[in-house]
Design a protein around this motif. Structure first.
Motif, PDB file in Angstrom:
ATOM      1  N   TYR A 221       0.901  -0.728  -0.091  1.00  0.00           N
ATOM      2  CA  TYR A 221      -0.122   0.085  -0.374  1.00  0.00           C
ATOM      3  C   TYR A 221       0.723   0.882  -0.153  1.00  0.00           C
ATOM      4  O   TYR A 221       0.550   2.083  -0.595  1.00  0.00           O
ATOM      5  N   THR A 222       1.902   1.349   0.572  1.00  0.00           N
ATOM      6  CA  THR A 222       2.304   2.757   0.640  1.00  0.00           C
ATOM      7  C   THR A 222       4.109   2.467   0.993  1.00  0.00           C
ATOM      8  O   THR A 222       4.228   1.259   1.334  1.00  0.00           O
ATOM      9  N   ILE A 223       4.897   2.922   0.863  1.00  0.00           N
ATOM     10  CA  ILE A 223       6.464   3.100   1.242  1.00  0.00           C
ATOM     11  C   ILE A 223       6.800   4.579   1.346  1.00  0.00           C
ATOM     12  O   ILE A 223       6.444   5.444   0.622  1.00  0.00           O
ATOM     13  N   GLU A 224       7.769   4.389   2.500  1.00  0.00           N
ATOM     14  CA  GLU A 224       8.473   5.774   2.175  1.00  0.00           C
ATOM     15  C   GLU A 224       9.422   6.170   1.187  1.00  0.00           C
ATOM     16  O   GLU A 224      10.836   5.241   1.301  1.00  0.00           O
ATOM     17  N   ALA A 225       9.997   7.186   1.032  1.00  0.00           N
ATOM     18  CA  ALA A 225      11.095   7.906   0.414  1.00  0.00           C
ATOM     19  C   ALA A 225      11.544   9.657   0.828  1.00  0.00           C
ATOM     20  O   ALA A 225      11.059  10.003   1.784  1.00  0.00           O
ATOM     21  N   LEU A 226      12.884   9.682   1.618  1.00  0.00           N
ATOM     22  CA  LEU A 226      13.636  10.138   2.262  1.00  0.00           C
ATOM     23  C   LEU A 226      13.991  11.170   1.150  1.00  0.00           C
ATOM     24  O   LEU A 226      14.883  10.468   0.909  1.00  0.00           O
ATOM     25  N   GLU A 227      14.297  12.962   0.851  1.00  0.00           N
ATOM     26  CA  GLU A 227      14.508  13.546   0.127  1.00  0.00           C
ATOM     27  C   GLU A 227      15.583  14.367   0.377  1.00  0.00           C
ATOM     28  O   GLU A 227      14.794  15.221   1.927  1.00  0.00           O
ATOM     29  N   GLY A 228      17.240  14.433   0.645  1.00  0.00           N
ATOM     30  CA  GLY A 228      18.131  15.334   0.428  1.00  0.00           C
ATOM     31  C   GLY A 228      17.614  16.310  -0.630  1.00  0.00           C
ATOM     32  O   GLY A 228      17.600  16.944  -1.231  1.00  0.00           O
ATOM     33  N   LYS A 229      18.484  17.677   0.400  1.00  0.00           N
ATOM     34  CA  LYS A 229      19.339  18.333  -0.059  1.00  0.00           C
ATOM     35  C   LYS A 229      20.496  19.085   0.023  1.00  0.00           C
ATOM     36  O   LYS A 229      21.261  19.342   1.221  1.00  0.00           O
ATOM     37  N   LEU A 230      21.128  19.906  -1.529  1.00  0.00           N
ATOM     38  CA  LEU A 230      22.440  20.637  -1.003  1.00  0.00           C
ATOM     39  C   LEU A 230      22.146  22.029   0.217  1.00  0.00           C
ATOM     40  O   LEU A 230      23.251  21.870   1.088  1.00  0.00           O
ATOM     41  N   PHE A 231      21.450  22.604  -0.158  1.00  0.00           N
ATOM     42  CA  PHE A 231      21.186  23.441   0.617  1.00  0.00           C
ATOM     43  C   PHE A 231      19.748  24.103   0.715  1.00  0.00           C
ATOM     44  O   PHE A 231      19.223  23.608  -0.899  1.00  0.00           O
ATOM     45  N   GLY A 232      19.454  25.012   1.333  1.00  0.00           N
ATOM     46  CA  GLY A 232      18.546  26.336   0.643  1.00  0.00           C
ATOM     47  C   GLY A 232      18.782  27.505   1.609  1.00  0.00           C
ATOM     48  O   GLY A 232      18.751  28.284   2.094  1.00  0.00           O
ATOM     49  N   THR A 233      17.172  28.181   0.240  1.00  0.00           N
ATOM     50  CA  THR A 233      17.568  29.289   1.476  1.00  0.00           C
ATOM     51  C   THR A 233      16.696  29.613   2.955  1.00  0.00           C
ATOM     52  O   THR A 233      16.420  28.992   3.621  1.00  0.00           O
ATOM     53  N   GLY A 234      17.893  30.070   3.184  1.00  0.00           N
ATOM     54  CA  GLY A 234      18.347  30.453   4.847  1.00  0.00           C
ATOM     55  C   GLY A 234      18.645  28.549   5.792  1.00  0.00           C
ATOM     56  O   GLY A 234      19.454  29.323   7.030  1.00  0.00           O
TER      57      GLY A 234
END
Length: 420
Positions: A221-234
Motif C-alpha cells: 500500500y505505501t512506502i516511504e521515500a526520504l529527500e535530501g538537499k544540498l542547501f536552501g534559502t535560510g
C-alpha cells in the motif's frame, strides 16, 4: 497533421529504427507502463487549502502572478483533469498534506484519511494513483527553521505525529486505489550560518524518523521515500537532511531515497547517482525539476540534464525500481501548460532512451569500440523520434504538439480567466 499523415510518418520512422535493431512497436508498449507522479502544487503555487493566507516558508519561493490559479480543491482537481487529458498514458498525482479537502479546522498533526476522501474519489474517476508528501514547512511550528530535528521536544512531537499520520493517509491511498502510494519526506531543517554542533540535530532526526516509521505498514500500500538537499534559502551553511544522511537512512531502513534534480551542486549530474545507489538500495523516488543556478524549480524542458536522467533509467534497466515524480512551480505562465510541457518532455526523454540499440552499444563499449559508441549515439539525435512521439499521442487520444496549446488557451479563456 491528420491521423493518416501521422501513421504514414510513423511507418517510415519504424523502418528507419528497424535498420539499427530497434522495434518501435515494442518500445511503445514499454512506454505505456511508465507512470509519472505529477505534482499538484504547480496548480496553486504551493499554497494548499489547509491554512488560507499562510505565507510560504522553508526556502520555497514562487515567482509570477499569471491569472487563473486554483483557489479551491475542486478547481485544482478540474485543472489537473484538463492537464491529464493532454498527457499520454495513465499516471499518478502527488499531494501535499496542505491539500486536504475539508471544512474542519484541523492542524497537520490531526489529519486523517477522511480529509482526503474527495481526492480518492476523483482519482478513481480518473483511473490514476495518488502519492503523498507530509508538509513540514509554512507553519508556525516550523518558524525556527527546525521540525523533526528541533531541540524543542514539543515541536519535535508535533512533527512526529504529522509524519505518522501522513503514513496512514498514504496507506489509505494505496488500499483504495490498489496501487502503492509513495510517501515522501522532505524537511527544511538547518542553519543559515556555521553551527557548532552538527551531530546532535542529525541524531534527533534519526530518532524522530524511527519513531514515525515504528509501525509496520504493508508496502503493498505505501512506502516511504526520504529527500535530501544540498542547501536552501535560510539554510545555506548546514542542512540536517543532507543527501548522504538520507541515503544512509534509506539503505539501513529499507526505504526509498529521493533524488531531486534541483537539489545538487550545479556541476553534479543527478543521473550518476542512480547506478551508485540502486545495487544496494530498495529503490528511488525522483523529483524531476530544472534548476537555473539554484533550486529554482523551473518547468522541465527537454534539455541535456533531463535526457541524461531518462537515458540512465532506460540503459541501466532501472525503470522498475524508480518512481518518477515531477517537482516544479512556475507562476509566470499558464499553470496547466506548465504541467503539460514538463510531463510530456519527461515522457519524451524516456522514449529517446528507449529508441536506441542499447545492447548493441553496450557490446561495442565492452569491446572497447568507443568510436562506434560515439558515432551511433550522435546519429540518434537526428533520428525521427518526433514521428514516433506523434503516433504515441494519437494512440492515446491526446493532441499533437501543435494542437494541445490551443486546447489549454480555450480552457484558459472559458475557465481560468473567470476566476477572481
Amino acid at each position: 497533421m491528420n491521423t493518416g499523415e501521422v501513421i504514414r510518418a510513423y511507418e517510415l520512422a519504424k523502418e528507419r529504427y528497424a535498420k539499427i535493431g530497434v522495434d518501435t512497436d515494442q518500445v511503445l508498449k514499454e512506454l505505456e507502463k511508465i507512470k509519472l507522479s505529477i505534482h499538484c502544487w504547480q496548480g496553486d503555487d504551493v499554497k494548499g487549502f489547509l491554512f488560507p493566507g499562510q505565507e510560504l516558508t522553508g526556502g520555497i519561493s514562487v515567482s509570477g502572478n499569471y491569472p487563473g490559479k486554483a483557489k479551491t480543491p475542486q478547481q485544482l482537481r478540474q485543472d489537473l483533469s484538463k492537464a491529464l487529458s493532454l498527457i499520454p498514458g495513465k499516471h499518478k498525482v502527488q499531494l501535499h498534506a496542505i491539500y486536504a479537502d475539508t471544512d474542519e479546522k484541523v492542524d497537520l498533526n490531526e489529519l486523517e484519511p477522511r480529509h482526503f476522501t474527495s481526492w480518492v474519489d476523483w482519482a478513481k474517476e480518473e483511473g490514476i494513483g495518488l502519492d503523498f508528501n507530509g508538509t513540514f514547512f509554512s507553519h508556525p511550528k516550523s518558524a525556527s527553521g527546525f521540525t523533526l530535528s528541533s531541540p524543542d521536544q514539543k515541536i519535535r512531537e508535533f512533527w512526529i505525529e504529522h509524519g505518522r499520520r501522513s503514513r496512514k493517509i498514504a496507506e489509505y491511498f494505496g488500499k483504495e486505489l490498489e496501487q502503492q502510494s509513495v510517501n515522501n519526506f522532505w524537511v527544511p531543517d538547518g542553519y543559515k550560518d556555521n553551527p557548532i554542533d552538527k551531530q546532535s540535530p542529525r541524531e534527533r532526526l534519526i530518532e524522530a524518523l524511527d519513531e514515525i516509521m515504528a509501525e509496520e505498514i504493508d508496502e503493498k500500500y505505501t512506502i516511504e521515500a526520504l529527500e535530501g538537499k544540498l542547501f536552501g534559502t535560510g539554510v545555506e551553511s548546514f542542512t540536517v537532511g543532507s543527501h548522504e544522511f538520507y541515503m544512509a537512512y534509506a539503505l539501513t531502513r529499507g526505504k526509498l531515497w529521493t533524488v531531486d534534480a534541483g537539489h545538487f551542486h550545479p556541476t553534479e549530474d543527478p543521473s550518476d547517482k542512480f547506478s551508485a545507489f540502486l545495487p544496494f538500495g530498495k529503490g528511488l523516488m525522483l523529483h524531476v525539476s530544472r534548476p537555473v543556478r539554484w533550486d529554482s524549480d523551473h518547468v522541465v524542458i527537454l534539455d541535456e540534464a533531463l535526457i541524461r536522467i531518462t537515458q540512465s533509467l532506460v540503459r541501466d534497466q532501472q525503470l522498475d525500481k524508480v518512481n518518477i515524480g515531477l517537482d516544479f512551480f512556475d507562476a509566470t505562465i499558464n499553470r496547466i501548460a506548465a504541467w503539460v510541457i514538463g510531463s510530456r518532455n519527461t515522457i519524451k526523454g524516456i522514449l529517446m532512451g528507449m529508441l536506441a540499440p542499447i545492447e548493441d552499444l553496450k557490446a561495442a563499449e565492452l569491446a572497447g569500440d568507443y568510436t562506434k559508441r560515439l558515432a551511433v549515439t550522435e546519429a540518434l539525435k537526428t533520428y525521427p523520434i518526433g514521428a514516433v512521439w506523434d503516433y504515441y499521442c494519437v494512440k492515446h487520444n491526446v493532441p499533437l504538439e501543435e494542437d494541445w496549446l490551443a486546447d489549454v488557451q480555450h480552457y484558459e479563456k472559458e475557465e481560468l480567466f473567470t476566476r477572481n
